[in-house]
Design an enzyme around this catalytic site. Structure first.
Site, PDB file in Angstrom:
ATOM      1  N   GLU A 135       0.830  -1.218   0.000  1.00 54.97           N
ATOM      2  CA  GLU A 135       0.000   0.000   0.000  1.00 54.97           C
ATOM      3  C   GLU A 135       0.862   1.265   0.000  1.00 54.97           C
ATOM      4  O   GLU A 135       0.385   2.337  -0.337  1.00 54.97           O
ATOM      5  CB  GLU A 135      -0.930   0.008   1.215  1.00 54.97           C
ATOM      6  N   LYS A 160       2.038   3.671   7.168  1.00 50.97           N
ATOM      7  CA  LYS A 160       3.048   2.629   6.954  1.00 50.97           C
ATOM      8  C   LYS A 160       4.323   3.201   6.330  1.00 50.97           C
ATOM      9  O   LYS A 160       5.413   2.655   6.541  1.00 50.97           O
ATOM     10  CB  LYS A 160       2.473   1.511   6.084  1.00 50.97           C
TER      11      LYS A 160
HETATM   12  P1  NAP Z   1      -4.849  -8.384  10.988  1.00 49.15           P
HETATM   13  O1  NAP Z   1      -5.369  -9.774  10.771  1.00 49.15           O
HETATM   14  O2  NAP Z   1      -5.763  -7.239  10.837  1.00 49.15           O
HETATM   15  O3  NAP Z   1      -4.195  -8.382  12.464  1.00 49.15           O
HETATM   16  C1  NAP Z   1      -3.823  -7.182  13.078  1.00 49.15           C
HETATM   17  C2  NAP Z   1      -3.356  -7.502  14.474  1.00 49.15           C
HETATM   18  O4  NAP Z   1      -2.960  -6.282  15.113  1.00 49.15           O
HETATM   19  C3  NAP Z   1      -4.414  -8.134  15.391  1.00 49.15           C
HETATM   20  O5  NAP Z   1      -3.787  -9.071  16.222  1.00 49.15           O
HETATM   21  C4  NAP Z   1      -4.898  -6.946  16.211  1.00 49.15           C
HETATM   22  O6  NAP Z   1      -5.431  -7.300  17.461  1.00 49.15           O
HETATM   23  C5  NAP Z   1      -3.588  -6.215  16.388  1.00 49.15           C
HETATM   24  N1  NAP Z   1      -3.717  -4.821  16.757  1.00 49.15           N
HETATM   25  C6  NAP Z   1      -4.380  -3.843  16.102  1.00 49.15           C
HETATM   26  N2  NAP Z   1      -4.245  -2.664  16.742  1.00 49.15           N
HETATM   27  C7  NAP Z   1      -3.481  -2.908  17.828  1.00 49.15           C
HETATM   28  C8  NAP Z   1      -3.003  -2.115  18.897  1.00 49.15           C
HETATM   29  N3  NAP Z   1      -3.270  -0.790  18.953  1.00 49.15           N
HETATM   30  N4  NAP Z   1      -2.238  -2.688  19.859  1.00 49.15           N
HETATM   31  C9  NAP Z   1      -1.972  -4.012  19.820  1.00 49.15           C
HETATM   32  N5  NAP Z   1      -2.402  -4.824  18.835  1.00 49.15           N
HETATM   33  C10 NAP Z   1      -3.153  -4.278  17.861  1.00 49.15           C
HETATM   34  O7  NAP Z   1      -3.606  -8.110  10.030  1.00 49.15           O
HETATM   35  P2  NAP Z   1      -2.709  -9.139   9.176  1.00 49.15           P
HETATM   36  O8  NAP Z   1      -3.349  -9.366   7.866  1.00 49.15           O
HETATM   37  O9  NAP Z   1      -2.347 -10.281  10.029  1.00 49.15           O
HETATM   38  O10 NAP Z   1      -1.418  -8.244   8.903  1.00 49.15           O
HETATM   39  C11 NAP Z   1      -0.315  -8.233   9.806  1.00 49.15           C
HETATM   40  C12 NAP Z   1       0.504  -6.977   9.578  1.00 49.15           C
HETATM   41  O11 NAP Z   1       0.970  -6.938   8.231  1.00 49.15           O
HETATM   42  C13 NAP Z   1      -0.259  -5.675   9.780  1.00 49.15           C
HETATM   43  O12 NAP Z   1       0.647  -4.732  10.280  1.00 49.15           O
HETATM   44  C14 NAP Z   1      -0.686  -5.275   8.372  1.00 49.15           C
HETATM   45  O13 NAP Z   1      -0.862  -3.887   8.291  1.00 49.15           O
HETATM   46  C15 NAP Z   1       0.511  -5.759   7.581  1.00 49.15           C
HETATM   47  N6  NAP Z   1       0.275  -6.163   6.203  1.00 49.15           N
HETATM   48  C16 NAP Z   1      -0.697  -7.062   5.907  1.00 49.15           C
HETATM   49  C17 NAP Z   1      -0.850  -7.497   4.589  1.00 49.15           C
HETATM   50  C18 NAP Z   1      -1.874  -8.516   4.221  1.00 49.15           C
HETATM   51  O14 NAP Z   1      -2.169  -8.638   3.023  1.00 49.15           O
HETATM   52  N7  NAP Z   1      -2.401  -9.289   5.155  1.00 49.15           N
HETATM   53  C19 NAP Z   1       0.008  -6.992   3.593  1.00 49.15           C
HETATM   54  C20 NAP Z   1       1.009  -6.087   3.945  1.00 49.15           C
HETATM   55  C21 NAP Z   1       1.137  -5.688   5.256  1.00 49.15           C
HETATM   56  P3  NAP Z   1      -6.997  -7.661  17.659  1.00 49.15           P
HETATM   57  O15 NAP Z   1      -7.115  -9.118  17.302  1.00 49.15           O
HETATM   58  O16 NAP Z   1      -7.211  -7.384  19.097  1.00 49.15           O
HETATM   59  O17 NAP Z   1      -7.773  -6.781  16.741  1.00 49.15           O
HETATM   60  O1  F7E Z   2      -9.320  -4.698  -0.717  1.00 47.68           O
HETATM   61  C1  F7E Z   2     -11.722  -3.840  -3.367  1.00 47.68           C
HETATM   62  C2  F7E Z   2     -11.062  -2.685  -2.622  1.00 47.68           C
HETATM   63  O2  F7E Z   2      -9.638  -4.632   1.745  1.00 47.68           O
HETATM   64  C3  F7E Z   2      -8.792  -5.146  -1.941  1.00 47.68           C
HETATM   65  C4  F7E Z   2      -4.704  -5.107   3.727  1.00 47.68           C
HETATM   66  O3  F7E Z   2      -4.261  -6.349   4.228  1.00 47.68           O
HETATM   67  O4  F7E Z   2      -3.644  -5.498   1.615  1.00 47.68           O
HETATM   68  C5  F7E Z   2      -4.886  -5.218   2.227  1.00 47.68           C
HETATM   69  O5  F7E Z   2      -5.414  -3.983   1.744  1.00 47.68           O
HETATM   70  C6  F7E Z   2      -9.508  -4.462  -3.091  1.00 47.68           C
HETATM   71  C7  F7E Z   2      -9.599  -2.934  -2.967  1.00 47.68           C
HETATM   72  O6  F7E Z   2      -7.353  -5.163   0.762  1.00 47.68           O
HETATM   73  C8  F7E Z   2     -14.796  -4.641  -1.614  1.00 47.68           C
HETATM   74  O7  F7E Z   2     -11.560  -1.427  -3.074  1.00 47.68           O
HETATM   75  C9  F7E Z   2     -14.201  -4.223  -3.650  1.00 47.68           C
HETATM   76  O8  F7E Z   2      -9.297  -2.386  -4.229  1.00 47.68           O
HETATM   77  O9  F7E Z   2      -9.105  -6.842   0.631  1.00 47.68           O
HETATM   78  P1  F7E Z   2      -8.915  -5.377   0.690  1.00 47.68           P
HETATM   79  P2  F7E Z   2      -6.400  -3.909   0.485  1.00 47.68           P
HETATM   80  O10 F7E Z   2      -7.117  -2.629   0.553  1.00 47.68           O
HETATM   81  O11 F7E Z   2      -5.643  -4.220  -0.768  1.00 47.68           O
HETATM   82  C10 F7E Z   2      -2.620  -4.523   1.832  1.00 47.68           C
HETATM   83  C11 F7E Z   2      -1.361  -5.001   1.138  1.00 47.68           C
HETATM   84  C12 F7E Z   2      -2.441  -4.186   3.268  1.00 47.68           C
HETATM   85  O12 F7E Z   2      -1.340  -3.871   3.707  1.00 47.68           O
HETATM   86  C13 F7E Z   2      -3.679  -4.032   4.076  1.00 47.68           C
HETATM   87  O13 F7E Z   2      -3.383  -4.159   5.473  1.00 47.68           O
HETATM   88  O14 F7E Z   2     -10.849  -4.936  -3.132  1.00 47.68           O
HETATM   89  N1  F7E Z   2     -13.078  -4.158  -2.889  1.00 47.68           N
HETATM   90  N2  F7E Z   2     -15.259  -4.507  -2.887  1.00 47.68           N
HETATM   91  C14 F7E Z   2     -13.410  -4.422  -1.622  1.00 47.68           C
HETATM   92  N3  F7E Z   2     -12.663  -4.497  -0.499  1.00 47.68           N
HETATM   93  C15 F7E Z   2     -13.286  -4.799   0.662  1.00 47.68           C
HETATM   94  N4  F7E Z   2     -12.540  -4.899   1.791  1.00 47.68           N
HETATM   95  N5  F7E Z   2     -14.642  -5.001   0.720  1.00 47.68           N
HETATM   96  C16 F7E Z   2     -15.452  -4.951  -0.383  1.00 47.68           C
HETATM   97  O15 F7E Z   2     -16.655  -5.148  -0.320  1.00 47.68           O
END
Ligand code: NAP
Ligand code: F7E
Length: 334
Positions: A135, A160
């Site tokens: 992002e 970020k």
């Molecule tokens: P996630 O499922 O949304 O998990 C986020 C975690 O952070 C949860 O354990 C949440 O706790 C905790 N958290 C949120 N706010 C907090 C706070 N103020 N203090 C302590 N803990 C807090 O995210 P994820 O998909 O596992 O992603 C992990 C990390 O990678 C995140 O930093 C995300 O931004 C980053 N990231 C994700 C993706 C992806 O595609 N998944 C890609 C790039 C980067 P609760 O369970 O209590 O809510």
């Molecule tokens: O959306 C479109 C939306 O919320 C993907 C996070 O893990 O990856 C994630 O961010 C796409 C977007 O992920 C709906 O507009 C359409 O274009 O699954 P998303 P994200 O925004 O790409 C990045 C790498 C992170 O780091 C983030 O933490 O899907 N979209 N319709 C929708 N998205 C959602 N959520 N819901 C809809 O109904």
């Protein structure tokens, strides 16, 4: 006997944190996780891993805290004395970050500083992983790699970018082993239910079981590079085992639209998505990231890391898991 390595994971209750804890426990680590106090149960993803002195190998220790609380991060760093810290906690939802920009700046941006400061004042040999993200590239054209300029398109992306630069700055200023993983979207059966892939696969499962008949969605045109989360947490671990601290992109290099993912998921259940999906503008974002396609060549050559699960298979795995859940499968199975 040599001392077990200790890891501290923030965000341990989330998708990535739960896989990371599981993988580190399997490697013999003593794992410490940060959990937020909540009035409802927020540990379903790690319940099967939780410490139980009656079960050998269950070596996960949980600590209450919040990454926005610098004093608590300092206290836990001293108490745990980890060898490795994985900062995975964040307000990670892009759409929500437009509603809560100030909180997102703290939880997804400044949290990195809180941990880096705690490391700097406790033990500078502690290795630090920061969960950066594709992002940050936002509107920069694909393919995006470690050299691509940042152009974030949401308060989440902007937060970020701060976390990325403060991690680099502490690496350069204080010689810390501090690295950024610039990870593209990664999904799994443990993905939060409001992210687009899981929203789709859960809806498919509910339609199959007669529990739903429609799915409301936003922009179907954006292109994403979706990988499989357990492979990405393995990549994070590899970054902290490397000889030198440096930043890495992790991605599959594939490009599919939301429409494509709908097709993969619905067709797997023998359904036509066009009969169920409806448009609701509330799911649009004020500014969208149109195309993310990663180039993970550096991770392949330096870390030997490569994604093997690609979106068509990923959609099938997630649909199957959601159907199994509705049929009573336990969370720990996924
Ligand atoms: P996630 O499922 O949304 O998990 C986020 C975690 O952070 C949860 O354990 C949440 O706790 C905790 N958290 C949120 N706010 C907090 C706070 N103020 N203090 C302590 N803990 C807090 O995210 P994820 O998909 O596992 O992603 C992990 C990390 O990678 C995140 O930093 C995300 O931004 C980053 N990231 C994700 C993706 C992806 O595609 N998944 C890609 C790039 C980067 P609760 O369970 O209590 O809510
Ligand atoms: O959306 C479109 C939306 O919320 C993907 C996070 O893990 O990856 C994630 O961010 C796409 C977007 O992920 C709906 O507009 C359409 O274009 O699954 P998303 P994200 O925004 O790409 C990045 C790498 C992170 O780091 C983030 O933490 O899907 N979209 N319709 C929708 N998205 C959602 N959520 N819901 C809809 O109904």
């Amino acid at each position: 006997m040599t001392e077990a390595k200790r890891a501290f994971i923030t965000g341990v209750t989330g998708q990535d944190g739960s896989y990371m804890a599981q993988q580190l426990l399997a490697k013999g680590y003593e794992v410490h996780g940060l959990v937020r106090r909540s009035s409802t149960f927020n540990r379903s993803r790690i319940d099967h891993l939780h410490h139980d002195e009656h079960i050998p190998g269950k070596n996960l220790h949980l600590h209450y805290g919040d990454v926005t609380d610098a004093a608590r991060m300092q206290q836990l760093m001293v108490e745990i004395r980890p060898h490795e810290v994985y900062n995975l906690a964040a307000q990670s939802h892009v759409r929500v970050s437009f509603d809560e920009p100030a909180y997102t700046a703290q939880a997804s941006g400044v949290s990195a500083l809180n941990l880096l400061e705690a490391i700097r004042s406790t033990d500078t040999s502690i290795r630090f992983y920061q969960a950066a993200t594709s992002e940050m590239f936002g509107a920069s054209p694909p393919p995006q790699n470690e050299q691509t300029p940042f152009y974030p398109r949401s308060p989440y992306g902007v937060a970020k970018v701060y976390s990325y630069w403060i991690t680099r700055n502490y690496r350069e200023a204080y010689d810390l082993f501090a690295v950024n993983g610039q990870l593209f979207n990664h999904e799994s059966p443990r993905r939060g239910e409001t992210f687009v892939t899981r929203k789709i696969t859960l809806a498919v499962a509910k339609i199959v079981k007669g529990l739903a008949s429609e799915l409301w969605m936003g922009n179907l045109d954006s292109v994403r590079d979706w990988g499989y989360a357990p492979e990405y947490t393995d990549g994070m671990w590899r970054m902290l085992q490397a000889d030198e601290p440096t930043d890495f992109v992790l991605a599959t290099g594939t490009a599919y639209t939301i429409r494509d993912f709908l097709t993969f998921a619905f067709e797997h259940a023998g359904l036509d998505w066009q009969e169920y999906v409806k448009f609701d503008p509330k799911f649009l974002r004020p500014t969208e990231v149109d195309v993310l396609i990663g180039d993970a060549g550096k991770a392949k050559s330096v870390l030997g890391w490569e994604a093997t699960v690609l979106p068509p298979q990923l959609a099938q795995v997630m649909v199957d898991a959601d159907i199994a859940r509705l049929e009573g499968a336990k969370e720990g199975q996924f």
